[in-house]
Write a protein that holds these residues in place. Structure first.
Motif, mmCIF file in Angstrom:
data_model
loop_
_atom_site.group_PDB
_atom_site.id
_atom_site.type_symbol
_atom_site.label_atom_id
_atom_site.label_comp_id
_atom_site.label_asym_id
_atom_site.label_seq_id
_atom_site.Cartn_x
_atom_site.Cartn_y
_atom_site.Cartn_z
ATOM 1 N N ASP A 1 0.840 -1.203 0.000
ATOM 2 C CA ASP A 1 0.000 0.000 0.000
ATOM 3 C C ASP A 1 0.873 1.250 0.000
ATOM 4 O O ASP A 1 0.762 2.099 0.882
ATOM 5 C CB ASP A 1 -0.941 -0.019 1.209
ATOM 6 C CG ASP A 1 -1.947 1.140 1.164
ATOM 7 O OD1 ASP A 1 -2.203 1.658 0.054
ATOM 8 O OD2 ASP A 1 -2.453 1.523 2.236
ATOM 9 N N PRO B 1 0.660 3.742 -2.185
ATOM 10 C CA PRO B 1 -0.166 4.949 -2.346
ATOM 11 C C PRO B 1 -0.727 5.468 -1.022
ATOM 12 O O PRO B 1 -0.753 6.678 -0.787
ATOM 13 C CB PRO B 1 -1.285 4.475 -3.284
ATOM 14 C CG PRO B 1 -0.656 3.384 -4.085
ATOM 15 C CD PRO B 1 0.239 2.673 -3.112
ATOM 16 N N GLY B 2 -1.160 4.558 -0.139
ATOM 17 C CA GLY B 2 -1.664 4.995 1.155
ATOM 18 C C GLY B 2 -0.596 5.667 1.992
ATOM 19 O O GLY B 2 -0.843 6.668 2.673
ATOM 20 N N GLY C 1 -0.010 9.048 0.696
ATOM 21 C CA GLY C 1 -1.108 9.921 1.096
ATOM 22 C C GLY C 1 -0.844 10.589 2.433
ATOM 23 O O GLY C 1 -1.164 11.767 2.635
ATOM 24 N N TYR D 1 1.606 13.342 1.793
ATOM 25 C CA TYR D 1 0.911 14.485 1.186
ATOM 26 C C TYR D 1 0.201 15.306 2.255
ATOM 27 O O TYR D 1 0.255 16.539 2.265
ATOM 28 C CB TYR D 1 -0.136 14.022 0.168
ATOM 29 C CG TYR D 1 0.364 13.177 -0.967
ATOM 30 C CD1 TYR D 1 1.669 13.260 -1.433
ATOM 31 C CD2 TYR D 1 -0.498 12.288 -1.610
ATOM 32 C CE1 TYR D 1 2.105 12.469 -2.480
ATOM 33 C CE2 TYR D 1 -0.076 11.513 -2.656
ATOM 34 C CZ TYR D 1 1.223 11.595 -3.095
ATOM 35 O OH TYR D 1 1.639 10.823 -4.136
ATOM 36 N N ARG E 1 -0.992 3.959 -9.717
ATOM 37 C CA ARG E 1 -1.742 4.014 -8.444
ATOM 38 C C ARG E 1 -1.255 5.194 -7.593
ATOM 39 O O ARG E 1 -2.046 5.884 -6.960
ATOM 40 C CB ARG E 1 -1.542 2.710 -7.660
ATOM 41 C CG ARG E 1 -1.911 1.439 -8.386
ATOM 42 C CD ARG E 1 -3.409 1.214 -8.536
ATOM 43 N NE ARG E 1 -3.983 1.908 -9.660
ATOM 44 C CZ ARG E 1 -3.800 1.558 -10.943
ATOM 45 N NH1 ARG E 1 -3.009 0.568 -11.274
ATOM 46 N NH2 ARG E 1 -4.386 2.216 -11.904
ATOM 47 N N ARG E 2 0.050 5.412 -7.598
ATOM 48 C CA ARG E 2 0.602 6.515 -6.795
ATOM 49 C C ARG E 2 0.156 7.860 -7.349
ATOM 50 O O ARG E 2 -0.200 8.772 -6.604
ATOM 51 C CB ARG E 2 2.126 6.421 -6.773
ATOM 52 C CG ARG E 2 2.636 5.175 -6.061
ATOM 53 C CD ARG E 2 4.137 5.042 -6.210
ATOM 54 N NE ARG E 2 4.598 3.768 -5.644
ATOM 55 C CZ ARG E 2 5.851 3.354 -5.688
ATOM 56 N NH1 ARG E 2 6.769 4.102 -6.265
ATOM 57 N NH2 ARG E 2 6.185 2.197 -5.152
ATOM 58 N N ASP F 1 -2.535 8.435 -9.051
ATOM 59 C CA ASP F 1 -3.969 8.585 -8.758
ATOM 60 C C ASP F 1 -4.174 9.097 -7.338
ATOM 61 O O ASP F 1 -5.037 9.947 -7.089
ATOM 62 C CB ASP F 1 -4.677 7.238 -8.932
ATOM 63 C CG ASP F 1 -4.799 6.815 -10.390
ATOM 64 O OD1 ASP F 1 -4.565 7.661 -11.276
ATOM 65 O OD2 ASP F 1 -5.114 5.631 -10.630
ATOM 66 N N GLU F 2 -3.382 8.567 -6.398
ATOM 67 C CA GLU F 2 -3.485 9.005 -5.005
ATOM 68 C C GLU F 2 -3.114 10.480 -4.881
ATOM 69 O O GLU F 2 -3.772 11.254 -4.176
ATOM 70 C CB GLU F 2 -2.562 8.157 -4.123
ATOM 71 C CG GLU F 2 -2.631 8.465 -2.632
ATOM 72 C CD GLU F 2 -3.870 7.889 -1.965
ATOM 73 O OE1 GLU F 2 -4.179 8.335 -0.840
ATOM 74 O OE2 GLU F 2 -4.523 7.023 -2.566
ATOM 75 N N GLU G 1 -5.888 12.659 -6.252
ATOM 76 C CA GLU G 1 -7.033 12.689 -5.322
ATOM 77 C C GLU G 1 -6.762 13.658 -4.171
ATOM 78 O O GLU G 1 -7.633 14.455 -3.801
ATOM 79 C CB GLU G 1 -7.293 11.282 -4.786
ATOM 80 C CG GLU G 1 -8.415 11.215 -3.768
ATOM 81 C CD GLU G 1 -8.542 9.842 -3.141
ATOM 82 O OE1 GLU G 1 -8.968 9.771 -1.973
ATOM 83 O OE2 GLU G 1 -8.195 8.841 -3.796
ATOM 84 N N HIS G 2 -5.559 13.605 -3.600
ATOM 85 C CA HIS G 2 -5.233 14.527 -2.512
ATOM 86 C C HIS G 2 -5.194 15.967 -3.000
ATOM 87 O O HIS G 2 -5.648 16.874 -2.301
ATOM 88 C CB HIS G 2 -3.885 14.151 -1.880
ATOM 89 C CG HIS G 2 -3.990 13.141 -0.794
ATOM 90 N ND1 HIS G 2 -4.344 11.837 -1.036
ATOM 91 C CD2 HIS G 2 -3.817 13.241 0.554
ATOM 92 C CE1 HIS G 2 -4.364 11.173 0.105
ATOM 93 N NE2 HIS G 2 -4.053 12.001 1.078
#
Length: 336
Positions: free
Chosen positions: A161, A163-164, A167, A170, A195-196, A198-199, A202-203
């Protein structure tokens, strides 16, 4: 006991260990089906006699070679190297071996390795696969395939995870007052890099962060150094980097340019592996369990082979990550 000029045979090991020849055969080909104490006796006897099972004979009798193949884009990337080392260690614990094939991150070379090795191994673990999902699943119909660092529908897949974890970095940058952030992207076609990104998007959408994408680039020291000047001139006050090897190259070039971390720019990486043993202040990074990926993949392959093939598909996992927040993140300089 076999003499110095003799070749130890399976029967010799059986007599030395006080077990039947069939038990020795099973210990060599299916160690998971032998009691631990018996397995230890057989292995000790084999070691004393210098016995080594003949892979070709074992394959002829059991239909198994005792080898797995691990396909990796390269071994310069410390994340891939850590995954490969752990895979080899886990395989050795089960009496197996791992053949490593370097694909250069190219779908054609990956496909060629799958075809060339299919008759020599019991299954494949493919790290950051570039092949189409349909092609990987076609191989899986004949030999078990596990995907690492990419989720492939229909295959056992292990990811982290990252990307999490990014996040959380970020969020920390927003708390510190950053509004312009650069992201140095990884290799073209990378599933995990998408995926990264996209994260990050989103932030950015919910926090007012302005994101400037740089790359994609190969995850190598030289590529990080080459990107440093463009990033430093972009007006961004923080930069997030696809991996720690890229970050090292970028920071090396920042030092030559007189760009200070964190006074002029805050930095963080999506893994900490290339940074782990470096002297000096620690760098903010996602703590990614690269070794656990390798161990999980080999365990899943062993389970499928032990159950008779690819029809049994163990559940995949997304492994959690930690985050190390350090003083490499600081508020943007006044006037930035």
């Amino acid at each position: 006991m076999a003499g110095p000029d003799d070749v130890a045979r399976l029967d010799d090991v059986a007599r030395e260990a006080g077990v039947s020849a069939s038990t020795v055969s099973r210990a060599m080909s299916r160690p998971d089906m032998v009691a631990p104490a018996t397995l230890a006796r057989v292995r000790d006897a084999a070691e004393r006699l210098g016995f080594r099972a003949n892979p070709a004979a074992r394959a002829l009798i059991t239909g198994r070679t005792g080898f797995f193949a691990l396909l990796v884009p390269d071994l310069d990337n410390p994340f891939y190297a850590a995954t490969a080392t752990a895979a080899q260690d886990r395989a050795a614990e089960a009496g197996r071996r791992v053949i490593i094939a370097v694909t250069g991150g190219e779908a054609a070379r990956e496909a060629a390795a799958l075809a060339d090795l299919e008759g020599q191994v019991d299954g494949f673990a493919v790290l950051s696969p570039m092949s189409a999902a349909a092609a990987l699943k076609e191989v899986h119909r004949r030999k078990p395939v596990v995907a690492i660092n990419r989720r492939v529908s229909g295959l056992t897949s292990f990811t982290v995870d990252t990307p999490g974890g990014l996040g959380r970095i970020y969020d920390r940058l927003v708390e510190l007052g950053h509004r312009d952030v650069a992201y140095l992207a990884g290799p073209p076609g990378s599933w995990m890099d998408r995926r990264r990104r996209d994260e990050l998007v989103e932030h950015a959408a919910r926090s007012g962060l302005r994101v400037r994408l740089h790359g994609p680039v190969r995850p190598a020291f030289a590529e990080g150094a080459a990107a440093a000047r463009e990033i430093a001139g972009s007006g961004c006050t923080a930069v997030l980097v696809y991996n720690s090897l890229l970050l090292l190259g970028m920071m090396f070039e920042f030092g030559r340019m007189g760009v200070r971390v964190p006074e002029d720019v805050s930095v963080a990486a999506a893994d900490d592996i290339a940074l782990a043993d470096l002297p000096g202040p620690q760098i903010t990074a996602v703590l990614a369990p690269a070794g656990e990926l390798g161990r999980c993949a080999v365990a899943a392959l062993a389970e499928m082979v032990g159950a008779g093939g690819a029809d049994r598909r163990p559940a995949g996992r997304r492994l959690p990550t930690g985050v190390r927040i350090t003083d490499s993140l600081a508020p943007p300089r006044a006037g930035a």
